[in-house]
Design a protein around this motif. Structure first.
Motif, PDB file in Angstrom:
ATOM      1  N   GLU A   1      41.763  36.057  38.358  1.00 41.32           N
ATOM      2  CA  GLU A   1      40.808  35.516  39.322  1.00 41.32           C
ATOM      3  C   GLU A   1      40.534  36.461  40.485  1.00 41.32           C
ATOM      4  N   TYR A   2      41.489  37.332  40.804  1.00 39.87           N
ATOM      5  CA  TYR A   2      41.273  38.229  41.939  1.00 39.87           C
ATOM      6  C   TYR A   2      40.171  39.257  41.678  1.00 39.87           C
ATOM      7  N   VAL A   3      39.787  39.440  40.423  1.00 37.93           N
ATOM      8  CA  VAL A   3      38.773  40.448  40.104  1.00 37.93           C
ATOM      9  C   VAL A   3      37.456  40.118  40.792  1.00 37.93           C
ATOM     10  N   GLU A   4      37.067  38.830  40.805  1.00 35.04           N
ATOM     11  CA  GLU A   4      35.824  38.452  41.482  1.00 35.04           C
ATOM     12  C   GLU A   4      35.862  38.772  42.971  1.00 35.04           C
ATOM     13  N   ARG A   5      37.030  38.606  43.589  1.00 30.29           N
ATOM     14  CA  ARG A   5      37.145  38.896  45.020  1.00 30.29           C
ATOM     15  C   ARG A   5      36.916  40.380  45.292  1.00 30.29           C
TER      16      ARG A   5
ATOM     17  N   LEU B   1      28.806  36.524  43.709  1.00 28.07           N
ATOM     18  CA  LEU B   1      30.238  36.576  43.422  1.00 28.07           C
ATOM     19  C   LEU B   1      31.043  35.729  44.406  1.00 28.07           C
ATOM     20  N   TRP B   2      30.682  35.776  45.692  1.00 27.55           N
ATOM     21  CA  TRP B   2      31.399  34.953  46.665  1.00 27.55           C
ATOM     22  C   TRP B   2      31.192  33.466  46.383  1.00 27.55           C
ATOM     23  N   LYS B   3      30.023  33.100  45.910  1.00 30.01           N
ATOM     24  CA  LYS B   3      29.787  31.699  45.555  1.00 30.01           C
ATOM     25  C   LYS B   3      30.662  31.280  44.375  1.00 30.01           C
ATOM     26  N   HIS B   4      30.878  32.210  43.468  1.00 32.09           N
ATOM     27  CA  HIS B   4      31.765  31.905  42.342  1.00 32.09           C
ATOM     28  C   HIS B   4      33.201  31.728  42.829  1.00 32.09           C
ATOM     29  N   VAL B   5      33.620  32.582  43.768  1.00 35.46           N
ATOM     30  CA  VAL B   5      34.954  32.431  44.353  1.00 35.46           C
ATOM     31  C   VAL B   5      35.060  31.096  45.080  1.00 35.46           C
TER      32      VAL B   5
ATOM     33  N   ALA C   1      32.064  48.960  43.093  1.00 36.70           N
ATOM     34  CA  ALA C   1      31.392  47.678  42.877  1.00 36.70           C
ATOM     35  C   ALA C   1      30.924  47.542  41.434  1.00 36.70           C
ATOM     36  N   HIS C   2      30.399  48.624  40.888  1.00 31.27           N
ATOM     37  CA  HIS C   2      29.921  48.593  39.504  1.00 31.27           C
ATOM     38  C   HIS C   2      31.044  48.223  38.542  1.00 31.27           C
ATOM     39  N   TYR C   3      32.184  48.885  38.680  1.00 35.12           N
ATOM     40  CA  TYR C   3      33.270  48.654  37.723  1.00 35.12           C
ATOM     41  C   TYR C   3      34.012  47.348  37.996  1.00 35.12           C
ATOM     42  N   PHE C   4      34.150  46.962  39.252  1.00 34.55           N
ATOM     43  CA  PHE C   4      34.743  45.655  39.537  1.00 34.55           C
ATOM     44  C   PHE C   4      33.869  44.539  38.960  1.00 34.55           C
ATOM     45  N   THR C   5      32.566  44.675  39.118  1.00 32.18           N
ATOM     46  CA  THR C   5      31.653  43.666  38.578  1.00 32.18           C
ATOM     47  C   THR C   5      31.722  43.643  37.058  1.00 32.18           C
ATOM     48  N   LEU C   6      31.784  44.823  36.458  1.00 32.81           N
ATOM     49  CA  LEU C   6      31.935  44.906  35.008  1.00 32.81           C
ATOM     50  C   LEU C   6      33.204  44.191  34.558  1.00 32.81           C
TER      51      LEU C   6
ATOM     52  N   ASN D   1      41.272  29.036  45.163  1.00 30.83           N
ATOM     53  CA  ASN D   1      42.134  28.083  45.858  1.00 30.83           C
ATOM     54  C   ASN D   1      41.618  27.865  47.284  1.00 30.83           C
ATOM     55  N   LYS D   2      42.319  27.036  48.044  1.00 24.45           N
ATOM     56  CA  LYS D   2      41.831  26.673  49.372  1.00 24.45           C
ATOM     57  C   LYS D   2      41.663  27.893  50.271  1.00 24.45           C
ATOM     58  N   TYR D   3      42.649  28.780  50.248  1.00 20.36           N
ATOM     59  CA  TYR D   3      42.569  29.971  51.098  1.00 20.36           C
ATOM     60  C   TYR D   3      41.363  30.827  50.722  1.00 20.36           C
ATOM     61  N   MET D   4      41.183  31.063  49.413  1.00 18.29           N
ATOM     62  CA  MET D   4      40.076  31.913  48.982  1.00 18.29           C
ATOM     63  C   MET D   4      38.728  31.238  49.204  1.00 18.29           C
ATOM     64  N   GLN D   5      38.691  29.925  49.160  1.00 24.22           N
ATOM     65  CA  GLN D   5      37.452  29.226  49.490  1.00 24.22           C
ATOM     66  C   GLN D   5      37.078  29.462  50.948  1.00 24.22           C
ATOM     67  N   GLU D   6      38.087  29.479  51.816  1.00 29.71           N
ATOM     68  CA  GLU D   6      37.832  29.753  53.232  1.00 29.71           C
ATOM     69  C   GLU D   6      37.324  31.182  53.423  1.00 29.71           C
ATOM     70  N   VAL D   7      37.930  32.128  52.685  1.00 26.49           N
ATOM     71  CA  VAL D   7      37.473  33.523  52.756  1.00 26.49           C
ATOM     72  C   VAL D   7      36.035  33.624  52.269  1.00 26.49           C
ATOM     73  N   ALA D   8      35.739  32.970  51.152  1.00 23.06           N
ATOM     74  CA  ALA D   8      34.390  33.020  50.589  1.00 23.06           C
ATOM     75  C   ALA D   8      33.370  32.420  51.555  1.00 23.06           C
TER      76      ALA D   8
END
Length: 220
Positions: A172-176, A194-198, A158-163, A203-210
């Motif tokens: 864009e997949y980095v935020e996910r 982060l999910w709010k940013h996604v 989580a630390h390095y993905f967030t970094l 896209n529509k699919y990722m908005q549904e996931v978020a």
């Protein structure tokens, strides 16, 4: 044209001299300790110090040559014995010659961690890459990936993905990945952010996931 020819001649001459010197050293001094490594392979992998001394100021060009040989070495062994004992050494040489060359850090770490089952060595290579390239999101992301997949360490991932998600030019997949890893690590506040940013940018699919994950977190 003359400058390019001169550069090629100097690098070629330096590497040829280097390989001959290394071959003599291996033959006379190191052979008893290297019985399991083919001698002809060692000709391509002298020490980083020797390479730097022999390149006569053309470290970047020499790094390209070493990188290509490293890829060739990997391919040869991928199709034969699937043993890559020298890959870490050659990637060390490439990155010592050109510390800003990102691909060898990532590729070398993948082989070390996934194929050789040496994730700590892969992380060591990536950490050195991040120190040399502190704003490169790919290296930070790969560190997070190895922590998550190989070490099962959600907090470090989580630390390095967030970094990586805060670095310029990231995909864009980095935020996910960052949101998911933070959620798994129990960092609820960061995961929600982060999910709010996604949700706002995906896209529509990722908005549904978020939306689904935000509901799980009680954020909507």
């Amino acid at each position: 044209m003359i400058a390019r020819l001169d550069r090629g001649f100097l690098v070629g001459f330096a590497l040829a001299l280097l390989f001959v010197t290394s071959a003599a050293f291996v033959h006379l001094a190191a052979r008893p300790r290297l019985e399991k490594v083919r001698e002809e392979e060692l000709l391509y992998y002298p020490s980083g110090f020797m390479v730097r001394q022999a390149t006569l100021g053309y470290e970047t060009a020499a790094a390209d040559v070493a990188w290509l040989r490293g890829i060739q070495y990997y391919g040869e062994h991928r199709l034969s014995d699937q043993k890559f004992e020298m890959i870490g050494h050659v990637m060390d040489i490439v990155t010592e010659l050109d510390p800003r060359f990102v691909q060898p850090y990532v590729f070398g770490a993948f082989v070390l961690a996934q194929e050789m089952k040496r994730p700590e060595r892969g992380l060591e290579l990536l950490q050195r890459g991040l120190r040399a390239n502190p704003s490169d999101w790919k290296i930070a992301f790969e560190i997070g990936f190895l922590h998550y997949v190989c070490r099962h360490d959600a907090a470090s991932a989580a630390h390095y993905f967030t970094l990586a998600s805060r670095m310029p030019g990231h995909e864009e997949y980095v935020e996910r990945f960052a949101a998911f890893a933070n959620q798994r690590a129990g960092n609820t506040g960061m995961a929600i952010l982060l999910w709010k940013h996604v949700l706002a940018t995906g896209n529509k699919y990722m908005q549904e996931v978020a939306q689904r994950e935000l509901r799980r977190l009680g954020a909507i």
